[in-house]
Scaffold this motif. Structure first.
Motif, PDB file in Angstrom:
ATOM      1  N   TYR A   1       4.831  30.024   2.834  1.00  0.00           N
ATOM      2  CA  TYR A   1       5.170  31.128   2.818  1.00  0.00           C
ATOM      3  C   TYR A   1       4.208  31.951   1.319  1.00  0.00           C
ATOM      4  CZ  TYR A   1       6.588  31.551   7.166  1.00  0.00           C
ATOM      5  OH  TYR A   1       5.670  31.034   9.094  1.00  0.00           O
TER       6      TYR A   1
ATOM      7  N   HIS B   1      -3.125  39.437  13.410  1.00  0.00           N
ATOM      8  CA  HIS B   1      -2.833  37.965  13.112  1.00  0.00           C
ATOM      9  C   HIS B   1      -2.382  37.640  13.931  1.00  0.00           C
ATOM     10  CE1 HIS B   1      -3.009  40.151   8.782  1.00  0.00           C
ATOM     11  NE2 HIS B   1      -2.128  40.449   9.202  1.00  0.00           N
TER      12      HIS B   1
ATOM     13  N   THR C   1       0.579  35.010  13.062  1.00  0.00           N
ATOM     14  CA  THR C   1       2.151  35.356  12.438  1.00  0.00           C
ATOM     15  C   THR C   1       2.646  36.024  12.257  1.00  0.00           C
ATOM     16  OG1 THR C   1       3.214  35.183  10.292  1.00  0.00           O
ATOM     17  CG2 THR C   1       0.481  35.291  10.588  1.00  0.00           C
ATOM     18  N   ASP C   2       3.763  36.384  12.172  1.00  0.00           N
ATOM     19  CA  ASP C   2       4.740  38.410  12.029  1.00  0.00           C
ATOM     20  C   ASP C   2       3.831  38.663  10.832  1.00  0.00           C
ATOM     21  OD1 ASP C   2       5.569  37.232  14.419  1.00  0.00           O
ATOM     22  OD2 ASP C   2       7.777  36.556  13.817  1.00  0.00           O
ATOM     23  N   GLU C   3       4.407  39.531  10.424  1.00  0.00           N
ATOM     24  CA  GLU C   3       3.953  40.026   8.616  1.00  0.00           C
ATOM     25  C   GLU C   3       4.737  40.682   8.940  1.00  0.00           C
ATOM     26  OE1 GLU C   3       0.496  42.446   8.142  1.00  0.00           O
ATOM     27  OE2 GLU C   3      -0.188  41.159   6.578  1.00  0.00           O
TER      28      GLU C   3
ATOM     29  N   VAL D   1       8.572  44.184  10.324  1.00  0.00           N
ATOM     30  CA  VAL D   1       7.820  43.475  10.545  1.00  0.00           C
ATOM     31  C   VAL D   1       7.436  43.300  11.870  1.00  0.00           C
ATOM     32  CG1 VAL D   1       8.420  40.042  11.198  1.00  0.00           C
ATOM     33  CG2 VAL D   1      10.444  41.800  10.244  1.00  0.00           C
TER      34      VAL D   1
ATOM     35  N   LYS E   1       3.545  39.119  15.622  1.00  0.00           N
ATOM     36  CA  LYS E   1       2.013  38.062  15.459  1.00  0.00           C
ATOM     37  C   LYS E   1       1.331  38.761  16.824  1.00  0.00           C
ATOM     38  CE  LYS E   1       3.167  33.875  17.915  1.00  0.00           C
ATOM     39  NZ  LYS E   1       3.176  32.150  17.653  1.00  0.00           N
TER      40      LYS E   1
ATOM     41  N   LEU F   1       4.516  42.304   0.714  1.00  0.00           N
ATOM     42  CA  LEU F   1       3.780  41.679   2.024  1.00  0.00           C
ATOM     43  C   LEU F   1       4.716  39.797   2.134  1.00  0.00           C
ATOM     44  CD1 LEU F   1       0.709  42.669   2.340  1.00  0.00           C
ATOM     45  CD2 LEU F   1       2.274  43.992   3.583  1.00  0.00           C
TER      46      LEU F   1
ATOM     47  N   GLU G   1       4.561  37.313   4.085  1.00  0.00           N
ATOM     48  CA  GLU G   1       3.639  35.994   4.946  1.00  0.00           C
ATOM     49  C   GLU G   1       3.205  34.616   4.344  1.00  0.00           C
ATOM     50  OE1 GLU G   1       0.438  38.859   5.561  1.00  0.00           O
ATOM     51  OE2 GLU G   1      -0.748  38.389   3.865  1.00  0.00           O
TER      52      GLU G   1
ATOM     53  N   VAL H   1      -3.127  33.883   5.541  1.00  0.00           N
ATOM     54  CA  VAL H   1      -3.069  35.331   5.352  1.00  0.00           C
ATOM     55  C   VAL H   1      -4.187  35.719   4.925  1.00  0.00           C
ATOM     56  CG1 VAL H   1      -2.198  36.971   6.637  1.00  0.00           C
ATOM     57  CG2 VAL H   1      -1.160  34.943   6.897  1.00  0.00           C
TER      58      VAL H   1
ATOM     59  N   MET I   1      11.396  36.286  10.908  1.00  0.00           N
ATOM     60  CA  MET I   1       9.471  36.362  10.481  1.00  0.00           C
ATOM     61  C   MET I   1       9.661  35.147  11.114  1.00  0.00           C
ATOM     62  SD  MET I   1       7.514  36.862   7.180  1.00  0.00           S
ATOM     63  CE  MET I   1       8.575  35.257   6.196  1.00  0.00           C
ATOM     64  N   ASN I   2       8.709  35.299  12.206  1.00  0.00           N
ATOM     65  CA  ASN I   2       7.959  33.615  12.507  1.00  0.00           C
ATOM     66  C   ASN I   2       9.601  33.034  12.560  1.00  0.00           C
ATOM     67  OD1 ASN I   2       5.593  34.492  12.787  1.00  0.00           O
ATOM     68  ND2 ASN I   2       5.243  33.477  10.370  1.00  0.00           N
TER      69      ASN I   2
END
Lengths: 121, 121
Positions: free
Chosen positions: A30, A46, A49-51, A78, A81, A97, A99, A103, B27-28
């Motif tokens: 990450y 995205h 993935t979450d961000e 958050v 995704k 950020l 992620e 990404v 997050m994920n």
């Protein structure tokens, strides 16, 4: 051995471009990226993935197709995704950020706002 | 639909215990946890993951076997996986941790400071 802290505000003094995330740290696969934002970003998502958005300075609003959230300093959100979102900031804001590495900032959309990826500062 | 920001300082008003991380976001398969710290923590390591420390308020020092790093407000550090470390704070400090879900605060050491895991606030 001398270990150095990573100072977010100091990193943000090193560039002026907006919507161009700069990597400041990596944790496993990450990345932590700082970015300056102002005005409207492109609608995107995205798929994989979450961000995480965390506001260091200023205020941003993240619009969704069914609502929005406004984040002030010290607030985070958050984005799940696959969820379409459009960041917006009336005045310049500074954001962290989080992620996965790789990404792209504009997700599934290629636009003039698509930034080079994996740029460290 | 109304989406709510996650305010770190507001979350930190909800508990007083020290060395007891509280999950505020996922997050994920990673979690963001806030924790209050003061005094000495136990020497430990996390064999399988890096760990991010970000200081929200106050100052902490993370000791390593071959050095140390001191973090003030707005500063972060990534402790590499497998690296022994011992956090210390003279006065109470407030920290944000980022690490995979399931990571125990004392890593490979079970001690009186081992906290219950995956507690949301």
């Amino acid at each position: 051995m001398s270990y150095q802290p990573i100072n977010l505000r100091e990193k943000l003094t090193k560039f002026q471009e907006q919507w161009s995330p700069k990597v400041i740290a990596e944790m496993n696969d990450y990345q932590f990226k700082v970015v300056k934002v102002q005005g409207d970003f492109v609608w995107h998502k995205h798929e994989d993935t979450d961000e995480v958005f965390f506001v260091i300075k200023g205020e941003i609003t993240i619009e969704f197709r069914d609502g929005e959230v406004t984040l002030g300093e010290g607030e985070m959100f958050v984005v799940p995704k696959g969820m379409e979102h459009k960041p917006y900031a009336k005045n310049e804001a500074e954001i962290l950020l989080v992620e996965p590495k790789g990404v792209v900032n504009t997700g599934d959309q290629i636009s003039a706002q698509t930034a080079e990826n994996d740029v460290w500062i």
